[in-house]
Write a protein that holds these residues in place. Structure first.
Motif, PDB file in Angstrom:
ATOM      1  N   MET A   1       0.808  -1.216   0.000  1.00 31.84           N
ATOM      2  CA  MET A   1       0.000   0.000   0.000  1.00 31.84           C
ATOM      3  C   MET A   1       0.844   1.271   0.000  1.00 31.84           C
ATOM      4  N   LYS A   2       1.866   1.303   0.878  1.00 31.92           N
ATOM      5  CA  LYS A   2       2.599   2.558   1.011  1.00 31.92           C
ATOM      6  C   LYS A   2       3.408   2.854  -0.238  1.00 31.92           C
TER       7      LYS A   2
ATOM      8  N   LEU B   1       2.478   1.887  -3.143  1.00 34.42           N
ATOM      9  CA  LEU B   1       1.467   2.244  -4.141  1.00 34.42           C
ATOM     10  C   LEU B   1       1.227   3.749  -4.127  1.00 34.42           C
ATOM     11  N   LEU B   2       1.181   4.319  -2.925  1.00 30.55           N
ATOM     12  CA  LEU B   2       0.895   5.744  -2.825  1.00 30.55           C
ATOM     13  C   LEU B   2       2.022   6.572  -3.422  1.00 30.55           C
TER      14      LEU B   2
ATOM     15  N   GLU C   1       1.849   8.540  -6.978  1.00 35.82           N
ATOM     16  CA  GLU C   1       2.065   9.983  -7.033  1.00 35.82           C
ATOM     17  C   GLU C   1       3.101  10.349  -8.084  1.00 35.82           C
TER      18      GLU C   1
ATOM     19  N   LEU D   1      -8.620   2.202  -1.462  1.00 28.52           N
ATOM     20  CA  LEU D   1      -7.878   1.440  -0.464  1.00 28.52           C
ATOM     21  C   LEU D   1      -8.792   0.981   0.660  1.00 28.52           C
TER      22      LEU D   1
ATOM     23  N   PRO E   1      -7.214   7.036  -3.276  1.00 30.27           N
ATOM     24  CA  PRO E   1      -6.092   7.976  -3.202  1.00 30.27           C
ATOM     25  C   PRO E   1      -5.965   8.732  -4.531  1.00 30.27           C
TER      26      PRO E   1
ATOM     27  N   LYS F   1      -5.371  14.272  -0.288  1.00 30.89           N
ATOM     28  CA  LYS F   1      -4.753  13.181  -1.018  1.00 30.89           C
ATOM     29  C   LYS F   1      -5.740  12.065  -1.336  1.00 30.89           C
TER      30      LYS F   1
ATOM     31  N   MET G   1      -3.888   8.686   6.462  1.00 34.35           N
ATOM     32  CA  MET G   1      -4.986   8.296   5.580  1.00 34.35           C
ATOM     33  C   MET G   1      -5.782   7.169   6.217  1.00 34.35           C
TER      34      MET G   1
ATOM     35  N   PRO H   1      -7.315   4.378   5.337  1.00 31.11           N
ATOM     36  CA  PRO H   1      -6.962   2.961   5.176  1.00 31.11           C
ATOM     37  C   PRO H   1      -5.673   2.592   5.890  1.00 31.11           C
ATOM     38  N   ILE H   2      -4.692   3.509   5.840  1.00 31.14           N
ATOM     39  CA  ILE H   2      -3.414   3.230   6.503  1.00 31.14           C
ATOM     40  C   ILE H   2      -3.633   3.141   7.999  1.00 31.14           C
TER      41      ILE H   2
ATOM     42  N   ARG I   1      -5.762  -0.130   8.826  1.00 29.91           N
ATOM     43  CA  ARG I   1      -5.001  -1.356   8.602  1.00 29.91           C
ATOM     44  C   ARG I   1      -3.913  -1.509   9.650  1.00 29.91           C
TER      45      ARG I   1
END
Lengths: 501, 371
Positions: free
Chosen positions: A321-322, A324-325, A329, B32, B51, B60, B145, B147-148, B151
């Motif tokens: 996920m991280k 992906l961000l 970007e 997400l 996102p 964001k 964020m 989802p972060i 999770r």
């Protein structure tokens, strides 16, 4: 077949005349428009005969001619009978009778002495062409190995190998290749180790060649390799005498091409391209680590850009996920699809590399600055390329620099582009198909008739001692079986047991 | 020549078949977090947060919601808000509103997650004890964020057994396995912040039954044999004095070794489950003076009794709601299949009827470096 030119049509059996007055026009005729040809008339003091000495300026050692030919002939008085053996202090004097031999001898730097009244000429060993000193090898630098690289003179190169293997079983086969070039090609091998079939196959392939000239080992290798359309190099070329000697000891043949500073090793396996002479002089654990690093680097250098394309265009579900961000970007502002982005950066990298190789060193630095700052930094700031792509390209480049063999790196570069196209069309499916095709191709390849994929396919566990890991030297008692050596054992017990101490 | 022509045609054909399912990362919208709930008119409602890959926007992410009949049917509606095409490949959390959990048989609403294999099934399922719209509106600038945050919250706390990190895939199993009832993490909104409540236990048809707090969830984890070393427990020791406003009778310890033994039997027409829990613990605090080195046995017994009482309480709650998150049905099926077969369709009731014996043995393994 090449149409032989007029010069080559020269009657091979035409013998020389004993009359100097006929000889001089003949030479002038043979070598018309040859300003470096020197014809020196002299009278031999010893016998009183008239003679001429012919040589090519620059190809012959003038000091030797003056000291060892001219001086004795003109000042030494002997018994005085015409037809006597002449007093000269050159090491090798070969009497010849045919013009063809004389021509070759002259062109290779010997000087030829014609004596009036004699129906033979003397080829004198006065060769002395421009030569550089022995230097560190350029492509294959080594930390702990010798700092001698091969030279452009075949004879010297043989001598350098002989220094490592002073053994009478080190045999040579000499083949002359090239109608015009007359290149001396020498095959070196250990008669009691190397499979005789290998030597005869190699010799046959070289003998069959019908070319103008062979200027470099690379040309020879391309002419005699098993699969000319394969992307993978099937022979190792090395410029290190110690590497060549080590390969000979493993039962391989080494081909020395006169005038070329690198020699060809055959047969080789795919894994040979990951070995390096330093592997054997560093401690085995370090050598193993480096070997694994190289294999890892091979896969990274081949697959990473393609993997990036596949992930970004098809399979972004596997991105954490991280990542992906951040990836999203940086990709979000790039106006090109991932494939175009990757191809653009990879081609830029190849251009930078090629520019760096060809440019002289002082200008070469400019390339680094232009590449590093302009391409690397500005392109990301301008939003043309994502910064992850720059990292991918940089990492790929570093990985390809780790591979010790230039030819293999070149192959990797091309395969990388093929895989990138496949990945952009089919994602991981394309990547996997590419990998499978590559492996299938690799194991079907042969080098001088020996399987290229050995010891992985066919599986030969004995040889694995020097493949992914490099076991301690004292455990490698046998030569690699991939070359089918006649003599398998290469060493005995080298570790003393405790009660032996 | 023919071979060459064939080869060229082959390459062209192959190339033309490619690219069909290509969708690059920046052209896709990858929510997400997604959520499902019912609105005040009991209409199915979806939520998601996507996102935004842009440097020019300050926020964001983009939150969307809408009323729909089903998740896949709502795809067009979800797409309508987004710059890209919605792809369910990167879900991190699946939020389920409490209002929806008041109903049974909602699980088929998630069918698209399993049937369309492009969708991920590794997202963590979380029950929300607040209106779902509030949660998605909360996605503010001064917090990580959503989802972060969620999770991370579920992942780290489930490592110390204080909640559950149930994936959609695991939920699928729990729904279809007759010997177990589903359990998921639960959060709520307190003062405009998301707070982890513990776990929410559902019955076998998905209806919300009861919530457990952190320590009760730990107990449940121990019974499930899922508890791992590192979990922490606190009890007030009854015979210790309480001075002033401070709870000086507090004892906290963390588990170093946990061993749960379950013995299943069937007696007098009902199932019987004997739990024997052995734990080696390390003391992490006791606010009262105590000579642990000399008198450990007594403290061990006291703490064990408190723990045992709490576990029995947990089991009572489960029996009361006729649910079985422990998975006792699996034991029953393994050891007493004949009897299990008779009751398997109303297993919850059989659990409510069953007798339980719990025995807890604690051994103090470490008392800390101070006396």
């Amino acid at each position: 077949m090449i149409e032989p030119s007029d010069n080559l049509l020269l009657n091979q059996s035409e013998t020389i005349s004993s009359n100097l007055a006929e000889i001089i026009p003949h030479i002038n005729n043979l070598f018309s428009d040859t300003s470096d040809l020197v014809i020196r008339k002299l009278t031999i003091k010893q016998t009183g005969e008239k003679a001429i000495l012919v040589y090519l300026d620059g190809l012959s050692d003038k000091t030797a001619i003056n000291r060892d030919v001219m001086r004795p002939l003109q000042f030494e008085a002997g018994s005085g009978e015409p037809g006597d053996e002449l007093i000269m202090t050159v090491s090798q004097i070969v009497p010849v009778t045919s013009w063809a031999q004389i021509e070759i001898a002259l062109l290779q730097g010997s000087s030829v002495l014609f004596v009036s009244g004699r129906s033979e000429a003397y080829v004198l060993d006065t060769q002395g062409w421009p030569q550089r000193a022995i230097e560190d090898p350029q492509l294959e630098t080594s930390l702990k190995g010798a700092h001698q690289g091969f030279l452009e003179t075949g004879g010297q190169n043989i001598a350098m190998i002989r220094r490592y293997i002073p053994n009478r079983e080190l045999k040579m086969k000499r083949v002359i290749v090239g109608r015009r070039g007359q290149t001396v090609v020498t095959i070196l091998y250990l008669a009691d180790v190397t499979d005789p079939n290998l030597v005869s196959t190699l010799e046959l392939r070289i003998q069959k060649l019908d070319v103008d000239v062979i200027l470099n080992t690379g040309e020879l290798s391309e002419l005699i390799e098993d699969h000319p359309f394969s992307l993978f190099p099937q022979f190792v070329t090395t410029e290190r005498p110690d590497t060549a000697a080590s390969q000979i000891m493993q039962g391989r043949c080494v081909v020395i091409v006169d005038r070329s500073p690198s020699v060809l090793v055959a047969p080789v396996t795919f894994m040979s391209f990951f070995q390096n002479i330093d592997d054997y002089s560093t401690r085995w654990s370090i050598a193993t680590f480096l070997r694994l690093l190289r294999i890892f680097a091979f896969f990274v250098a081949t697959f990473l850009p393609a993997f990036y394309i596949a992930v970004v265009s098809y399979h972004f579900e596997i991105i954490p996920m991280k990542l992906l961000l951040t990836l999203g970007e940086s990709r979000g502002q790039v106006p090109f699809p991932p494939f175009v982005e990757a191809i653009f950066m990879e081609i830029t990298l190849e251009m930078l590399r090629e520019a760096g190789v060809r440019l002289p060193a002082p200008v070469g630095q400019t390339v680094g600055i232009v590449g590093g700052i302009v391409i690397g930094q500005a392109i990301v700031q301008a939003g043309l390329i994502s910064n992850v792509m720059v990292i991918v390209v940089a990492f790929t480049a570093i990985c390809s620099f780790i591979l010790p063999n230039y030819d293999m790196v070149a192959a990797v570069r091309l395969i990388r582009f093929i895989l990138m196209i496949l990945a952009s069309l089919f994602g991981f499916v394309g990547l996997v198909v590419g990998l499978m095709t590559m492996i299938a191709h690799l194991i079907s390849l042969k080098s001088l008739g020996m399987p290229y994929g050995s010891p992985l396919a066919p599986v030969r566990f004995v040889d694995w001692k020097d493949t992914f890991i490099r076991v301690p030297l004292w455990l490698m008692k046998k030569r690699p079986t991939s070359t089918k050596p006649i003599q398998e054992m290469r060493q005995g017990n080298n570790r003393l047991k405790e009660d032996d101490l | 020549m023919n071979v060459r022509l064939l080869f060229t045609l082959l390459i062209i054909c192959i190339s033309l078949t490619g690219c069909s399912d290509e969708i690059t990362l920046e052209n896709a919208a990858t929510p997400l977090a997604h959520g499902i709930d019912l609105d005040e008119h009991n209409k199915f409602r979806f939520y998601n947060t996507v996102p935004l890959f842009s440097k020019t926007t300050k926020k964001k992410s983009q939150e969307n919601s809408g009323t729909a009949y089903s998740l896949r049917q709502s795809k067009a509606q979800q797409d309508a808000f987004s710059p890209g095409s919605i792809q369910g490949r990167n879900y991190q959390v699946l939020l389920i509103g409490k209002r929806l959990l008041q109903y049974e048989d909602w699980f088929p609403m998630l069918d698209v997650l399993f049937r369309d294999a492009r969708n991920t099934v590794m997202d963590r399922v979380i029950a929300v004890d607040s209106p779902l719209s509030d949660v998605f509106d909360l996605n503010s600038k001064d917090q990580p964020m959503l989802p972060i945050l969620l999770r991370g919250m579920v992942e780290t706390k489930s490592k110390i057994s204080e909640t559950y990190s149930t994936t959609t895939q695991e939920l699928h199993r729990q729904f279809h396995e007759k010997g177990i009832t589903p359990y998921i993490a639960e959060v709520e909104i307190v003062e405009k912040k998301i707070k982890l409540k513990g776990s929410a236990l559902l019955n076998e048809r998905g209806k919300y039954e009861v919530s457990f707090g952190a320590q009760e969830t730990v107990m449940l984890n121990i019974l499930q044999k899922k508890a791992k070393p590192g979990l922490s427990l606190s009890y007030r020791i009854p015979d210790k004095p309480n001075k002033g406003p401070f709870a000086t009778d507090m004892l906290s310890f963390s588990a170093e070794k946990i061993k749960t033994k379950v013995i299943t039997s069937f007696q007098n027409g009902r199932f019987q489950f004997d739990f024997h829990i052995k734990m080696t613990i390390g003391l992490s605090e006791h606010l009262f003076p105590y000579d642990v080195a000399r008198d450990a046995k007594k403290l061990e017994k006291q703490a064990a009794a408190l723990m045992q009482a709490q576990i029995e309480n947990v089991i009572k709650k489960l029996q009361k709601h006729q649910i079985d998150p422990i998975g006792l049905g699996l034991y029953a099926r393994a050891f007493h299949y004949k009897e299990y077969k008779k009751v398997k369709d109303h297993w919850g009731k059989a659990v409510a009827d069953a007798t339980f014996h719990v025995k807890v043995d604690l051994t103090i393994g470490a008392m800390g470096p101070v006396k």
